[in-house]
Design a protein around this motif. Structure first.
Motif, PDB file in Angstrom:
ATOM      1  N   LEU A   2       0.827  -1.192   0.187  1.00  0.00           N
ATOM      2  CA  LEU A   2       0.073  -0.041  -0.085  1.00  0.00           C
ATOM      3  C   LEU A   2       1.000   1.186   0.003  1.00  0.00           C
ATOM      4  CD1 LEU A   2      -2.925   1.022  -0.200  1.00  0.00           C
ATOM      5  CD2 LEU A   2      -2.968   1.103   2.425  1.00  0.00           C
ATOM      6  N   TYR A   3       2.086   1.197   0.495  1.00  0.00           N
ATOM      7  CA  TYR A   3       3.071   2.388   0.676  1.00  0.00           C
ATOM      8  C   TYR A   3       3.295   2.729  -0.764  1.00  0.00           C
ATOM      9  CZ  TYR A   3       7.487   4.846   1.292  1.00  0.00           C
ATOM     10  OH  TYR A   3       8.317   5.632   1.193  1.00  0.00           O
ATOM     11  N   TRP A   4       3.960   1.487  -1.488  1.00  0.00           N
ATOM     12  CA  TRP A   4       4.021   1.780  -2.989  1.00  0.00           C
ATOM     13  C   TRP A   4       3.114   2.504  -3.776  1.00  0.00           C
ATOM     14  CZ3 TRP A   4       8.971   2.933  -3.406  1.00  0.00           C
ATOM     15  CH2 TRP A   4       9.728   2.180  -2.709  1.00  0.00           C
ATOM     16  N   ILE A   6       0.628   4.400  -2.542  1.00  0.00           N
ATOM     17  CA  ILE A   6       0.371   5.919  -2.468  1.00  0.00           C
ATOM     18  C   ILE A   6       1.736   6.732  -2.995  1.00  0.00           C
ATOM     19  CG2 ILE A   6       0.754   7.580  -0.398  1.00  0.00           C
ATOM     20  CD1 ILE A   6      -0.892   5.344   1.119  1.00  0.00           C
ATOM     21  N   VAL A   7       3.042   5.851  -2.900  1.00  0.00           N
ATOM     22  CA  VAL A   7       4.116   6.714  -3.414  1.00  0.00           C
ATOM     23  C   VAL A   7       3.942   7.050  -4.864  1.00  0.00           C
ATOM     24  CG1 VAL A   7       6.505   6.522  -4.098  1.00  0.00           C
ATOM     25  CG2 VAL A   7       5.669   6.022  -1.748  1.00  0.00           C
ATOM     26  N   CYS A   8       3.424   6.201  -5.882  1.00  0.00           N
ATOM     27  CA  CYS A   8       3.171   6.082  -7.175  1.00  0.00           C
ATOM     28  C   CYS A   8       2.046   7.278  -7.295  1.00  0.00           C
ATOM     29  CB  CYS A   8       2.748   4.731  -7.748  1.00  0.00           C
ATOM     30  SG  CYS A   8       3.967   3.575  -8.025  1.00  0.00           S
ATOM     31  N   ALA A  31       0.029   2.815  -9.976  1.00  0.00           N
ATOM     32  CA  ALA A  31      -0.638   2.802  -8.407  1.00  0.00           C
ATOM     33  C   ALA A  31      -1.926   2.327  -8.279  1.00  0.00           C
ATOM     34  CB  ALA A  31      -0.729   4.330  -8.096  1.00  0.00           C
ATOM     35  N   PHE A  38      -2.901  -5.204  -3.695  1.00  0.00           N
ATOM     36  CA  PHE A  38      -3.156  -5.118  -2.140  1.00  0.00           C
ATOM     37  C   PHE A  38      -4.466  -5.296  -1.566  1.00  0.00           C
ATOM     38  CE2 PHE A  38      -4.738  -2.379   1.584  1.00  0.00           C
ATOM     39  CZ  PHE A  38      -3.762  -3.073   2.407  1.00  0.00           C
TER      40      PHE A  38
END
Length: 58
Positions: A2-4, A6-8, A31, A38
């Motif tokens: 989920l972090y990646w 959000i980063v994208c 994303a 996820f």
């Protein structure tokens, strides 16, 4: 994961504001794919825990 996602999403927003449409579209698509992966893994994890007799830890 989920972090990646959000980063994208943040990269897509920044690229869109700066006028880089191609990069923004690619990052937003990436994303979206990561977010749905996820969600699928979350559902599988919850179903497996229910069948094992363990509830989610609160």
């Amino acid at each position: 994961m989920l972090y990646w996602a959000i980063v994208c999403l943040v990269i897509a927003i920044i690229a869109g504001v700066l006028g880089f449409g191609g990069i923004a579209g690619t990052a937003a698509g990436f994303a979206k794919i990561l977010f749905f992966i996820f969600l699928a893994l979350l559902v599988v994890s919850l179903v497996v825990n229910v069948f094992r007799g363990k509830g989610p830890k609160v």
